[in-house]
Design a protein around this motif. Structure first.
Motif, short mmCIF file in Angstrom:
data_model
loop_
_atom_site.label_atom_id
_atom_site.label_comp_id
_atom_site.label_asym_id
_atom_site.label_seq_id
_atom_site.Cartn_x
_atom_site.Cartn_y
_atom_site.Cartn_z
N VAL A 1 -1.81 -12.74 5.53
CA VAL A 1 -2.49 -11.97 4.50
C VAL A 1 -3.76 -12.70 4.09
O VAL A 1 -3.73 -13.90 3.86
CB VAL A 1 -1.56 -11.85 3.28
N PRO A 2 -4.87 -12.00 4.04
CA PRO A 2 -6.09 -12.69 3.64
C PRO A 2 -5.98 -13.15 2.19
O PRO A 2 -5.38 -12.47 1.36
CB PRO A 2 -7.18 -11.63 3.80
N HIS A 3 -6.54 -14.27 1.96
CA HIS A 3 -6.56 -14.77 0.59
C HIS A 3 -7.34 -13.80 -0.27
O HIS A 3 -8.36 -13.28 0.16
CB HIS A 3 -7.23 -16.14 0.58
N PRO A 4 -6.83 -13.54 -1.47
CA PRO A 4 -7.53 -12.54 -2.30
C PRO A 4 -8.98 -12.92 -2.58
O PRO A 4 -9.80 -12.06 -2.82
CB PRO A 4 -6.73 -12.52 -3.59
N ARG A 5 -9.25 -14.18 -2.59
CA ARG A 5 -10.64 -14.55 -2.78
C ARG A 5 -11.17 -15.26 -1.54
O ARG A 5 -11.75 -16.32 -1.62
CB ARG A 5 -10.78 -15.43 -4.01
N MET A 6 -10.95 -14.63 -0.44
CA MET A 6 -11.40 -15.22 0.81
C MET A 6 -12.92 -15.28 0.84
O MET A 6 -13.61 -14.42 0.33
CB MET A 6 -10.91 -14.35 1.97
N GLN A 7 -13.42 -16.30 1.45
CA GLN A 7 -14.86 -16.42 1.58
C GLN A 7 -15.27 -15.67 2.84
O GLN A 7 -14.93 -16.07 3.95
CB GLN A 7 -15.25 -17.89 1.70
N TYR A 8 -16.01 -14.63 2.65
CA TYR A 8 -16.28 -13.76 3.78
C TYR A 8 -17.42 -14.23 4.66
O TYR A 8 -17.78 -13.60 5.61
CB TYR A 8 -16.52 -12.33 3.30
N VAL B 1 -12.64 -14.57 8.63
CA VAL B 1 -12.86 -13.13 8.54
C VAL B 1 -12.33 -12.47 9.80
O VAL B 1 -11.64 -11.44 9.74
CB VAL B 1 -14.34 -12.82 8.34
N GLU B 2 -12.61 -13.08 10.93
CA GLU B 2 -12.11 -12.55 12.20
C GLU B 2 -10.61 -12.38 12.13
O GLU B 2 -10.06 -11.34 12.47
CB GLU B 2 -12.45 -13.52 13.33
N LYS B 3 -9.99 -13.44 11.67
CA LYS B 3 -8.53 -13.45 11.64
C LYS B 3 -8.02 -12.36 10.72
O LYS B 3 -7.12 -11.61 11.06
CB LYS B 3 -8.08 -14.82 11.15
N ALA B 4 -8.62 -12.30 9.53
CA ALA B 4 -8.17 -11.31 8.56
C ALA B 4 -8.39 -9.91 9.10
O ALA B 4 -7.57 -9.01 8.91
CB ALA B 4 -8.92 -11.49 7.25
N LYS B 5 -9.47 -9.75 9.79
CA LYS B 5 -9.81 -8.42 10.26
C LYS B 5 -8.82 -7.95 11.30
O LYS B 5 -8.46 -6.78 11.37
CB LYS B 5 -11.21 -8.48 10.85
N ARG B 6 -8.39 -8.88 12.09
CA ARG B 6 -7.45 -8.52 13.13
C ARG B 6 -6.14 -8.02 12.53
O ARG B 6 -5.47 -7.19 13.09
CB ARG B 6 -7.20 -9.74 14.02
N VAL C 1 -6.64 -1.38 7.23
CA VAL C 1 -7.79 -0.51 7.03
C VAL C 1 -8.92 -1.01 7.91
O VAL C 1 -9.28 -2.18 7.86
CB VAL C 1 -8.24 -0.53 5.56
N LYS C 2 -9.42 -0.12 8.68
CA LYS C 2 -10.51 -0.53 9.57
C LYS C 2 -11.81 -0.38 8.80
O LYS C 2 -12.26 0.73 8.52
CB LYS C 2 -10.51 0.39 10.80
N GLN C 3 -12.38 -1.49 8.44
CA GLN C 3 -13.60 -1.45 7.65
C GLN C 3 -14.78 -1.83 8.52
O GLN C 3 -14.68 -2.70 9.37
CB GLN C 3 -13.51 -2.45 6.50
N THR C 4 -15.88 -1.22 8.28
CA THR C 4 -17.10 -1.61 8.97
C THR C 4 -17.93 -2.43 8.01
O THR C 4 -18.18 -2.02 6.89
CB THR C 4 -17.91 -0.38 9.39
N GLU C 5 -18.36 -3.56 8.49
CA GLU C 5 -19.18 -4.41 7.63
C GLU C 5 -20.53 -3.75 7.39
O GLU C 5 -21.13 -3.18 8.30
CB GLU C 5 -19.40 -5.75 8.32
N ALA C 6 -20.97 -3.87 6.16
CA ALA C 6 -22.32 -3.41 5.87
C ALA C 6 -23.30 -4.32 6.60
O ALA C 6 -23.03 -5.50 6.82
CB ALA C 6 -22.57 -3.44 4.38
N GLU D 1 -7.25 -4.94 1.06
CA GLU D 1 -8.16 -4.38 2.05
C GLU D 1 -8.85 -3.13 1.50
O GLU D 1 -10.01 -2.88 1.80
CB GLU D 1 -7.39 -4.02 3.32
N CYS D 2 -8.12 -2.36 0.75
CA CYS D 2 -8.71 -1.14 0.20
C CYS D 2 -9.76 -1.48 -0.84
O CYS D 2 -10.83 -0.92 -0.86
CB CYS D 2 -7.64 -0.27 -0.44
N ARG D 3 -9.41 -2.38 -1.73
CA ARG D 3 -10.39 -2.83 -2.72
C ARG D 3 -9.91 -4.18 -3.23
O ARG D 3 -8.70 -4.35 -3.46
CB ARG D 3 -10.45 -1.83 -3.88
N PRO D 4 -10.80 -5.13 -3.41
CA PRO D 4 -10.36 -6.44 -3.90
C PRO D 4 -9.56 -6.30 -5.19
O PRO D 4 -9.85 -5.45 -6.03
CB PRO D 4 -11.66 -7.19 -4.13
N LEU D 5 -8.56 -7.14 -5.31
CA LEU D 5 -7.69 -7.05 -6.47
C LEU D 5 -8.45 -7.42 -7.74
O LEU D 5 -9.34 -8.25 -7.72
CB LEU D 5 -6.53 -8.04 -6.32
#
Lengths: 649, 398
Positions: free
Chosen positions: A265-272, A278-283, A287-292, A386-390
């Motif tokens: 699980v990504p840390h809630p305050r992960m440094q993006y 980020v790679e790891k968390a994304k895998r 929710v498939k998010q596209t980076e801005a 993933e949907c929205r930061p806590l």
């Protein structure tokens, strides 16, 4: 192996990760378990920082890793292997440049040359890389922060670097072997092979002489070509977003079971801006998010995604997400699309979803309820993240729930435990949110006198209740509703207040300094109040509070005590949330062509849509909580006195 | 003149507060000081004048309670007035019993050396003594009623409210009481109440001792108003052979500063008397400002005699420390946001000449000094920064 990663390379023992908040992702798990070193006895894992388990009280943004940048840039062939993608070159690359005491300029030059070949594929594949790859590369080496990290490597004598690196490799390799031996059995052999290959490559590179910087890409490419299996997932990935679910499943072909998934699980305050993480968390992400694309440099550490593409993607996955409870799924989507917003509403929605989960939960065989349910909830929390930061309120509620689960006696029957938890959740909602609001209203109303002019910003729920209650009491006052683009939440508040017959003035935040001189009280809401009295709230609040302070108008912040956080934050940069940048560039309902049309694709435009800001405690006269009216300096007192008592019993 | 004006206030309060019998009392004030009558007649003929009497008494209860006692002796129609008040309160709270809390409280309050909170607690102790309750719960309810009526009787006295709250808290929160036999619990409560006077005196001693570190030889101290704690501090400093001098403000309108300078002169402390408007003029000579407090509020600010705020502002501007000496029972769960955010505490001001009836007079007796202008608070809990006050209050009351 660069020694800078050492502190984070030590992970928590498994036991400690269970009863708490979503654990940090496996930050530095850089390789598969090493058969040789796993045989050795594990070195002391006691250097684990306790804060690693729960939310860390102070955020220290990690230094940028050259090796990470190098990873992405130096591979001539796309290395899309889901798991070890970022890893191999962190083995190979770091020793390569560290002993050479290479000046960072020449080093970056090499990088540029090395990456020139593989640029095309990388640009698409590595969607996480900030901005275009070419630009990111230059910045990575020219930014002072990265320069610093290079220095720390360079000053190290070559021999020591190697030794330390070696030691840390062992530590890292042992830990996964000890803590989760059976994880991803399918890939273990293959990853072992990969690691062997890396070692060989590294040894070869060393043997060649230490100035062979190009060995890194060489080694990487040789790795990729060696094991056949690795190529397979690469094809999958190159297909793009459409195969997200299959990609997510990884080479194992199977979703890792709940409990193991929780670990990632990504840390809630992960440094993006830490790309490997980020790679790891994304895998692991559902929710498939596209980076801005054009992100503001100062806010790279925050997640920012393009909106609009997730829903069809999630819909297509609905039936595959067998592990996701529908109630959780629904709430997650509501977060994603902003249907539920506001600290209290989000928290209540989440707790209600958890209540559903608990209602339909049954402990699997050979598992205990407290462990398994915690793991399950952690995985749901990661979905929410993933949907929205806590928000802080949700974090506290989750912590409460988990502590309740952990405190369940083992002898308790399942149905009893479930009933207990459900009533606990109900209690939490009632006492900490609904009742707290009532108490806040009763306190705040005493501060409203006849002929007052009250100003509020946005649409804080507590303030709305206060205004309505004061109106019911027959107090004669006027309200100034300050609003701001892009959400224009104040309009809803305005509608409701006017409907009740309260005299209102509606202004945009640009006019706040004009209106302030006639205001007698400023009532604000808060998303969180931090331990130093800083109020973390909807962006613009700090501005309103500052103007009010300048005009000597008292600023009253209404905030339930469950939103108090023991963290300290000095600015709104470290921890914040980024909204969709498009909404600030596009003005709806404007017929003539928008002057910003087409610009968002420009390279030298970065749009920043912050969601929160931090109001210094100097600007706050009073915080109204369910424990009464306190000065902002007393927030730590309340956290100290009541956190333990009410949340962690 | 100012003494008579106070008794005049007491009488004036009576005629509005107590209903029927005070009508007969209303004539004396008007003839007693006709010069003041027009001063006061026009400014507030408001309905809040019921608070007026209490405010007046409450304020002087803290600052110059002994003087109040003298005034009450001097003024003839005063005693029936207080009877009338207590009757009305007894009707509301006591329920027809001959005993009345307010009466009791007023008796205690007239003692010169007794702090108001102590008087309140003694009065509550008298309630316990007179109570016919047979269970702890009954007693608690009775006490609650009594303290409510006390508080209601004088909404502007902070230490009265705080004292009542403190004692009620002791009664309801002391777990030892629950396991005891009723009579012994009752006697324990009474004992505690008796002790409270001692505690209050002790608090003053503690504060005096703590503050000695801050008074250095050759320093100049600016004091404002008359405060027993401040006097105690200065007395102790004299006993410790410190060499210092004191600037006393006049403390209009009740001139409490005159009294303090009188007391200090007896101790052979060099004193200089200033008019209230000379504070900024003399501030550059001053090394520290030392004031008492009527109440210490949750923000860490203080409520004190009118003029404290401006002295603190001037001192802050000139970077002089402002010290507050206050016992911890003056800590109140109040949080004023500004000067007007408090229950009004009014009192008459004698300007010496008749004021035209069209001229409005600011009669507020106290002001609020925000915490950012205070340096330290000397309390019996220790030397605190203003922000600790809220910490202590939260621990005390929540």
């Amino acid at each position: 192996m660069d020694p800078r990663r050492n502190p984070r390379s030590v992970s928590d023992p498994k036991v400690r990760q269970v009863g708490f908040f979503a654990p940090p992702p496996d930050r530095s798990q850089s390789g598969p378990p090493d058969p040789i070193s796993s045989a050795a006895s594990s070195p002391p894992l006691s250097s684990v920082s306790p804060s690693g388990n729960s939310l860390s009280p102070v955020m220290i943004p990690p230094p940028r890793h050259h090796s990470d940048n190098l990873t992405l840039l130096s591979c001539p062939v796309p290395v899309p292997v889901p798991f070890p993608a970022a890893v191999p070159s962190s083995y190979t690359a770091a020793p390569d440049f560290s002993p050479t005491t290479a000046a960072s300029s020449s080093y970056s030059g090499k990088l540029a040359a090395a990456a020139a070949g593989g640029d095309g594929e990388l640009g698409d594949d590595v969607a996480m890389s900030p901005g275009r790859v070419g630009k990111g590369r230059v910045m990575a080496s020219s930014v002072p922060a990265s320069g610093l990290t290079t220095v720390s490597v360079v000053t190290m004598p070559p021999g020591i670097t190697e030794k330390v690196g070696g030691a840390s490799v062992e530590v890292q390799n042992e830990r996964p072997a000890n803590s989760k031996p059976q994880k991803e059995k399918m890939t273990k052999a293959e990853r072992r092979a990969l690691q062997e290959a890396q070692r060989a490559a590294k040894a070869a590179a060393k043997g060649e002489g230490n100035k062979a910087t190009t060995a890194a890409p060489g080694a990487a490419s040789s790795e990729v070509t060696k094991p056949n299996k690795v190529v397979k997932p690469s094809q999958k990935k190159s297909d793009g977003a459409s195969v997200a679910p299959s990609e997510k499943k990884g080479p194992g072909g199977e979703r890792p079971p709940e409990k193991e998934r929780k670990k990632d699980v990504p840390h809630p305050r992960m440094q993006y801006d830490d790309e490997s993480r980020v790679e790891k968390a994304k895998r692991k992400a559902v929710v498939k998010q596209t980076e801005a694309r054009n992100r503001v440099e100062l806010f790279r550490h925050l997640p920012q995604y393009e909106r609009g593409s997730q829903l069809p993607d999630l819909e297509s996955k609905f039936f595959q997400l067998d592990l996701m409870h529908p109630a959780v799924y629904k709430v997650g989507l509501q977060y994603l699309y902003g249907d539920v917003c506001g600290g209290n509403a989000r928290c209540i929605a989440m707790l209600k979803a958890f209540q559903e989960v608990i209602k339909e939960y049954s402990t699997p065989l050979e598992k205990t309820l407290s462990r398994d349910l915690t793991a399950k909830i952690s995985s749901y929390v990661s979905f929410f993240t993933e949907c929205r930061p806590l928000s802080v309120s949700m974090g506290n509620a989750i912590r409460f729930l988990k502590s309740r689960i952990a405190k369940l006696p083992l002898t308790m029957s399942e149905s009893e435990a479930k009933a207990n938890l459900q009533s606990d959740i109900d209690h939490f909602i009632n006492e900490k949110i609904i009742l707290a609001d009532k108490v806040i209203v009763s306190h705040a109303v005493t501060k409203i006198r006849d002929s007052d002019v009250l100003l509020t910003y946005g649409s804080p729920s507590a303030v709305e209740m206060i205004l309505l209650h004061a109106h019911e009491l027959g107090k004669q006052f006027r309200v100034v509703v300050v609003d701001s683009r892009p959400k224009l939440e104040g309009q809803l508040l305005l509608r409701r207040l006017v409907g009740k017959g309260i005299n209102c003035t509606y202004i945009n935040i640009n006019a706040v300094s004009y209106i302030m001189h006639e205001v007698t009280r400023v009532f604000l809401g808060a998303s969180a109040v931090l331990s130093n009295g800083t109020v973390y709230s909807r962006v613009g609040t700090a501005c309103v509070a500052m103007v009010a302070h300048a005009f000597r108008v008292p600023v009253l912040v209404c905030c339930e005590a469950y939103k108090f956080d023991e963290r300290v934050q000095l600015d709104s940069i470290c921890s914040n949330e980024l909204g969709d940048p498009d909404v600030i560039s596009k003005v709806p309902d404007r017929d003539e062509s928008n002057s910003l049309d087409g610009l968002p694709n420009s390279d030298n435009l970065q749009l920043l849509n912050l969601i929160y800001d931090a109001t210094p405690s100097d600007y706050v006269s009073m915080i109204i909580t369910d424990y009464g009216m306190v000065p902002p300096t007393s927030v730590p007192v309340i956290v100290r006195e009541y956190r333990r008592e009410h949340l962690w019993i | 003149m100012w003494r008579r004006s106070a008794s005049f206030i007491l009488d004036r309060g009576n005629d509005v507060v107590s209903k029927p019998d005070s009508i007969t009392l209303s004539p004396p004030p008007t003839y007693q000081s006709s010069s003041m009558a027009d001063t006061l007649q026009n400014p507030n003929p408001n309905p809040k004048i019921s608070a007026y009497y209490q405010t007046r008494a409450a304020h002087h209860g803290v600052v110059t309670s002994d003087w109040l006692a003298q005034a009450q002796e001097a003024a003839g129609p005063d005693s029936p007035g207080s009877d009338g008040r207590s009757n009305s309160a007894a009707d509301s709270g006591g329920g027809g019993r001959p005993f009345s809390v307010i009466d009791e409280f007023n008796n205690w309050r007239q003692q010169p050396d007794l702090a108001e909170a102590v008087a309140a607690i003694r009065a509550l102790a008298a309630v316990i003594r007179a109570s016919e309750a047979t269970t702890m719960m009954e007693l608690e309810i009775e006490l609650k009623k009594a303290s409510d009526s006390l508080k209601l009787g004088d909404t502007t006295s902070i230490s009265l409210t705080a004292g009542c709250d403190l004692f009620m808290r002791y009664v309801t929160r002391t777990s030892a009481l629950e396991y005891e036999e009723f009579n012994s619990a009752k006697s324990r409560l009474i004992e505690r109440a008796e002790k409270f006077g001692e505690i209050s005196y002790k608090a003053r001693r503690i504060i005096a001792m703590l503050s000695q570190d801050f008074i250095f030889d050759g320093c100049t101290i600016l004091v404002h108003g008359f405060s027993r704690v401040v006097l105690e501090v200065l007395k102790t400093a004299v006993q410790n052979k410190k060499v210092f001098r004191v600037f006393c403000t006049e403390g209009r309108p009740d001139r409490s500063g005159l009294r303090l300078s009188n007391e200090l002169a007896k101790l052979d402390v060099p004193v200089k008397l200033l008019i209230d408007s000379a504070v900024a003029y003399t501030m550059d000579e001053v090394d520290m400002v030392l004031v008492g407090a009527d109440g210490v509020v949750e923000s860490g600010g203080i409520i004190n005699l009118m003029g404290t705020y401006q002295i603190a502002l001037v001192a802050h501007c000139m970077s002089k420390p402002v010290y507050v000496a206050a016992e911890s029972y003056k800590f109140a769960r109040l949080y004023p946001l500004g000067q007007k955010d408090m229950a009004p505490a009014l009192r008459p001001i004698d300007f010496g000449v008749p004021i035209p009836s069209k001229v409005d007079v600011e009669t507020s007796a106290r002001d609020y000094t925000p915490p950012q202008y205070l340096t330290l608070l000397f309390t019996d809990l220790g030397v605190l920064t203003p922000s600790v006050v809220s910490d202590e209050l939260i621990q005390l009351y929540l």
